[in-house]
Design an enzyme around this catalytic site. Sequence first.
Site, PDB file in Angstrom:
ATOM      1  N   HIS A 120     -24.431  53.093  24.900  1.00  0.00           N
ATOM      2  CA  HIS A 120     -25.024  53.330  26.220  1.00  0.00           C
ATOM      3  C   HIS A 120     -23.965  53.757  27.232  1.00  0.00           C
ATOM      4  O   HIS A 120     -24.258  54.445  28.197  1.00  0.00           O
ATOM      5  CB  HIS A 120     -25.740  52.067  26.719  1.00  0.00           C
ATOM      6  CG  HIS A 120     -26.954  51.735  25.912  1.00  0.00           C
ATOM      7  ND1 HIS A 120     -27.543  50.499  25.896  1.00  0.00           N
ATOM      8  CD2 HIS A 120     -27.694  52.502  25.062  1.00  0.00           C
ATOM      9  CE1 HIS A 120     -28.592  50.515  25.094  1.00  0.00           C
ATOM     10  NE2 HIS A 120     -28.704  51.712  24.568  1.00  0.00           N
TER      11      HIS A 120
ATOM     12  N   HIS B 143     -31.350  54.016  15.446  1.00  0.00           N
ATOM     13  CA  HIS B 143     -32.794  53.987  15.245  1.00  0.00           C
ATOM     14  C   HIS B 143     -33.174  53.978  13.766  1.00  0.00           C
ATOM     15  O   HIS B 143     -34.323  53.739  13.430  1.00  0.00           O
ATOM     16  CB  HIS B 143     -33.454  55.155  15.977  1.00  0.00           C
ATOM     17  CG  HIS B 143     -33.419  54.997  17.466  1.00  0.00           C
ATOM     18  ND1 HIS B 143     -34.104  55.811  18.325  1.00  0.00           N
ATOM     19  CD2 HIS B 143     -32.788  54.091  18.257  1.00  0.00           C
ATOM     20  CE1 HIS B 143     -33.885  55.427  19.586  1.00  0.00           C
ATOM     21  NE2 HIS B 143     -33.078  54.390  19.557  1.00  0.00           N
TER      22      HIS B 143
HETATM   23  C1  HEM Z   1     -29.915  58.411  26.571  1.00  0.00           C
HETATM   24  C2  HEM Z   1     -29.600  57.611  25.630  1.00  0.00           C
HETATM   25  C3  HEM Z   1     -30.158  56.240  25.388  1.00  0.00           C
HETATM   26  C4  HEM Z   1     -31.215  55.591  25.985  1.00  0.00           C
HETATM   27  C5  HEM Z   1     -32.121  56.110  27.086  1.00  0.00           C
HETATM   28  C6  HEM Z   1     -31.333  54.287  25.375  1.00  0.00           C
HETATM   29  C7  HEM Z   1     -32.283  53.342  25.735  1.00  0.00           C
HETATM   30  C8  HEM Z   1     -32.451  52.129  25.116  1.00  0.00           C
HETATM   31  C9  HEM Z   1     -33.463  51.157  25.429  1.00  0.00           C
HETATM   32  C10 HEM Z   1     -34.513  51.303  26.513  1.00  0.00           C
HETATM   33  C11 HEM Z   1     -33.312  50.111  24.596  1.00  0.00           C
HETATM   34  C12 HEM Z   1     -34.151  48.838  24.539  1.00  0.00           C
HETATM   35  C13 HEM Z   1     -33.433  47.768  25.302  1.00  0.00           C
HETATM   36  C14 HEM Z   1     -34.071  46.420  25.217  1.00  0.00           C
HETATM   37  O1  HEM Z   1     -35.206  46.271  25.660  1.00  0.00           O
HETATM   38  O2  HEM Z   1     -33.422  45.470  24.741  1.00  0.00           O
HETATM   39  C15 HEM Z   1     -32.198  50.420  23.745  1.00  0.00           C
HETATM   40  C16 HEM Z   1     -31.749  49.603  22.741  1.00  0.00           C
HETATM   41  C17 HEM Z   1     -30.675  49.881  21.934  1.00  0.00           C
HETATM   42  N1  HEM Z   1     -29.851  50.981  22.009  1.00  0.00           N
HETATM   43 FE1  HEM Z   1     -30.085  52.539  23.251  1.00  0.00          FE
HETATM   44  N2  HEM Z   1     -30.362  54.159  24.429  1.00  0.00           N
HETATM   45  C18 HEM Z   1     -29.636  55.323  24.403  1.00  0.00           C
HETATM   46  C19 HEM Z   1     -28.551  55.596  23.601  1.00  0.00           C
HETATM   47  C20 HEM Z   1     -28.021  54.730  22.670  1.00  0.00           C
HETATM   48  C21 HEM Z   1     -26.842  54.978  21.905  1.00  0.00           C
HETATM   49  C22 HEM Z   1     -25.969  56.224  22.010  1.00  0.00           C
HETATM   50  C23 HEM Z   1     -26.645  53.899  21.089  1.00  0.00           C
HETATM   51  C24 HEM Z   1     -25.559  53.603  20.064  1.00  0.00           C
HETATM   52  C25 HEM Z   1     -24.571  54.380  19.726  1.00  0.00           C
HETATM   53  C26 HEM Z   1     -27.728  52.966  21.371  1.00  0.00           C
HETATM   54  C27 HEM Z   1     -27.888  51.752  20.760  1.00  0.00           C
HETATM   55  C28 HEM Z   1     -28.913  50.868  21.023  1.00  0.00           C
HETATM   56  C29 HEM Z   1     -29.129  49.643  20.286  1.00  0.00           C
HETATM   57  C30 HEM Z   1     -28.301  49.117  19.113  1.00  0.00           C
HETATM   58  C31 HEM Z   1     -30.246  49.050  20.849  1.00  0.00           C
HETATM   59  C32 HEM Z   1     -30.953  47.786  20.362  1.00  0.00           C
HETATM   60  C33 HEM Z   1     -31.980  48.247  19.391  1.00  0.00           C
HETATM   61  C34 HEM Z   1     -33.099  47.309  19.175  1.00  0.00           C
HETATM   62  O3  HEM Z   1     -33.759  47.002  20.179  1.00  0.00           O
HETATM   63  O4  HEM Z   1     -33.335  46.907  18.053  1.00  0.00           O
HETATM   64  N3  HEM Z   1     -28.527  53.506  22.332  1.00  0.00           N
HETATM   65  N4  HEM Z   1     -31.684  51.636  24.086  1.00  0.00           N
END
Ligand code: HEM
Length: 801
Positions: free
Chosen positions: A474, A228
């Site tokens: 994820h 983030h």
């Molecule tokens: C409970 C934990 C987490 C939740 C609920 C969550 C949820 C989400 C959601 C809803 C998106 C947007 C998806 C889309 O519309 O394309 C997202 C994007 C992303 N997540 Fe997670 N995430 C979690 C943990 C993590 C972790 C641990 C990582 C990396 C170590 C991560 C990396 C990313 C990345 C790189 C994106 C793309 C970011 C962007 O949209 O610019 N997330 N995540």
Amino acid sequence: QTLDQAIQPIENLGQSLFQRVDLTANEQIQKEVILSNTVSASLPSVESNIQAAVSQDKSFFDRGIDQVGVKNTDFFGPHLFTSPQAIEIASAGELFSGVSKSAVETLAISKENINQQLSSRISIPELRCPFANVPDCIGAATSRYRTIDGSCNNLNKKLWGRSFTPFERLLPALYDNGVDEPRQTSLFGGPLPLARKISSQFHQPSLIGHLMPDLSHMTMEFGQFLSHDIQRNALSTGYAGSSLTCCGSNGPISRPNCFAIEIPTDDPYYSQFNRTCLNFVRALPTPKLDCALGQRQQLNQNTHYIDGSQIYGSDEQTSNSLRALTGGKLQTGADPAIPNLLPKDTTNAANCILPASNANVKCFLAGDVRVNQHPALISIHTIFMREHNRIAAGLEALNNGWSDQTLYDEARKIVGAMLQHITYKEYLPEILGDALMNTYGLKPLTNGYFNGYTNSVNPTIKNEFSAAAFRFGHSQVHDSLKYNNGVQYFKDVFLNPSSLYDASGGVNSITKGLMESSSQKVDERLTSQLTRHLFERQPGFGGDLAAINIQRGRDHGIPFYQLIKAVCNVSSNVHDASVWTALSALYQSPFDIDLYSAGVSEKPVSGGKIGPTFACIIAKQFEALKKGDRYYYENSGDQAFTLEQLAEIRKTTLSKIVCRNTGIAATPTKAFIKSTSLSNPTMPCSGVSAIDYSKWKCGWSDWGQWTPCVNFIQFRLRTCRQQKPCAADVCTGDAFEIQMCGSASSADLPRIQAEIQSFRSILDVQHKSNGFVDLQMAQSALQSIASQNVLQSADASLSAA
Ligand code: HEM
Ligand SMILES: [Ca+2]
């Protein structure tokens, strides 16, 4: 056919995507004239198409189908918040996309040639470039502090890494029509398998046996926090900031920025709720940074650098709104009964799921709007906000006379450096393993400055990294958070900040739980909390993050796995045979497989937790974020920390930051390792002190020790700390003190006085030319004065005789 033989045509395709024919200057001009004429001619129809889409959106809005608020049947998440700046850029993006598509059709440009043929900046006034206003960056070369929006970091490419600039790519996009339509068709014709089908068949719920025994759940959470910092994709919105509705009662609706996820009728979970479709909106389009025509690109709303933008904001307005404007601090205080919570979002603009029973409970504000996604994320945000305020107070207590602005800037600089240190020193080695850390030069030094800043290295986040590789995290998400001797399932706490308001638990309990529980193994499995219940407001109406990741990759035109794998030079056998069989059985051809699914399910590299293809993408990205960041914390230069300050930053660990800013009694020494052992002993928080702020004190240091007596003379030194942001004239007086010592006879006194005089003038010269007096040089100067005089007095006694 072996995989290696099969991959040959794919490599050829990859090469043709890169193909560049060098044109002569004349050919280039001719090409641009043709292009320019074609674009001009197409403008009226492209603009009227865009208008028609806006009218259609308005009609959805007027009929109440698209709403600004959240419906109970939505799985609305904070990633859907799109900033006004992004919406503005999108209107240019629509136009650039539209004319590019039309030029490809009119000029019958083949798919492989699109990037080459369209890579021109057409100068017609209608094609307004949203990146044309480049700041002058006056003073940036000598500024000690990053800008809030990341501009002026690279002094040649002033917009590199700024918020609201496009993601770059490792490989050109593969869109169905070459320009902007999501990848939906197999290389061999026919549709790709549905994203939801791949999710339900391949990304099945994690099992207990798929825990990662040694890696704590904190590894997951820090990864998300870091993510983030460096990326926030901008998603399309409807009329007047409403959310696009992409699902109708009979399934997906066809609308320009919709790309709904179709649910198969035999879905193992959603079918019981008669759901046919998951809402999915496309990422909004942006022109490229140079505003040349070409394929549809996506926009990063955050600063690309690791700079703590998730804490401070990525634009001036956000960052100002978070400041206390006194003592350099950030705002706190959502609940006066619980000290140092983040500030409160009183209007519930974040659309949180709040308890009806307690009107006091509200969501929080931070530099990134996704902060409220779940309690573990809120907790780590809270901890870093507290560390900022702790440092600001520590710096203020030095009485340097620094203003609120200077205290804020310096504390922000230190927190950003700590984040980088934790990332490169603690986090990445666990994920990538030692070998890749070395190969890509990612390890921090133990002393001295890093001299690897290279202004030709572009730090921009790569689309393949953001839309696929860094989403490996994820798969690490557990189904619950440990909390107050029990657990909270994610589906019950998504967007629900209640547990932060619990004085007996709150941040302490959640954070302790993160260190005491395990991450899931990085593999094809994802917890059903994410694949069935994401942001669920009503049973059966949650989202599916695995399906979203796959769909997002197609939305962005991310090339299929085999192509990226070939670019990364990854050998063929990197999956367990059964995993590969299960995955490839879903596709018409193994060359269609989506990067996310195949990448996350590779066998981990030695010493790391992810497979070689994701490791390659991630290592390259963090290499660029290090070498392409003028403000990387280990760099020397005008913006640099002093070496003694840098030594303090290098003592930072995540555990120490947790200790300092929570009420937790003890942590493992390494926060990312769950079990404690000889190499990772338990660390009592009582022994953890703040960083040594005295290294930031302006003016004279304390006096050093008196040196031993040499020929009845001794001295002591002090140094002047007038590094930025100290004033240049903070020290008056001498950097040394000289005195007589031992018991000299009165006959010797005049001689010793004279020696002190000449010693003083030597030190004066040193001080004036170097700005400080070096202990060793001073000692040898004193030695030589002394030995000369011993000789002189020997001479004197000879001649007297
Ligand atoms: C409970 C934990 C987490 C939740 C609920 C969550 C949820 C989400 C959601 C809803 C998106 C947007 C998806 C889309 O519309 O394309 C997202 C994007 C992303 N997540 Fe997670 N995430 C979690 C943990 C993590 C972790 C641990 C990582 C990396 C170590 C991560 C990396 C990313 C990345 C790189 C994106 C793309 C970011 C962007 O949209 O610019 N997330 N995540
Ligand atoms: Ca950032």
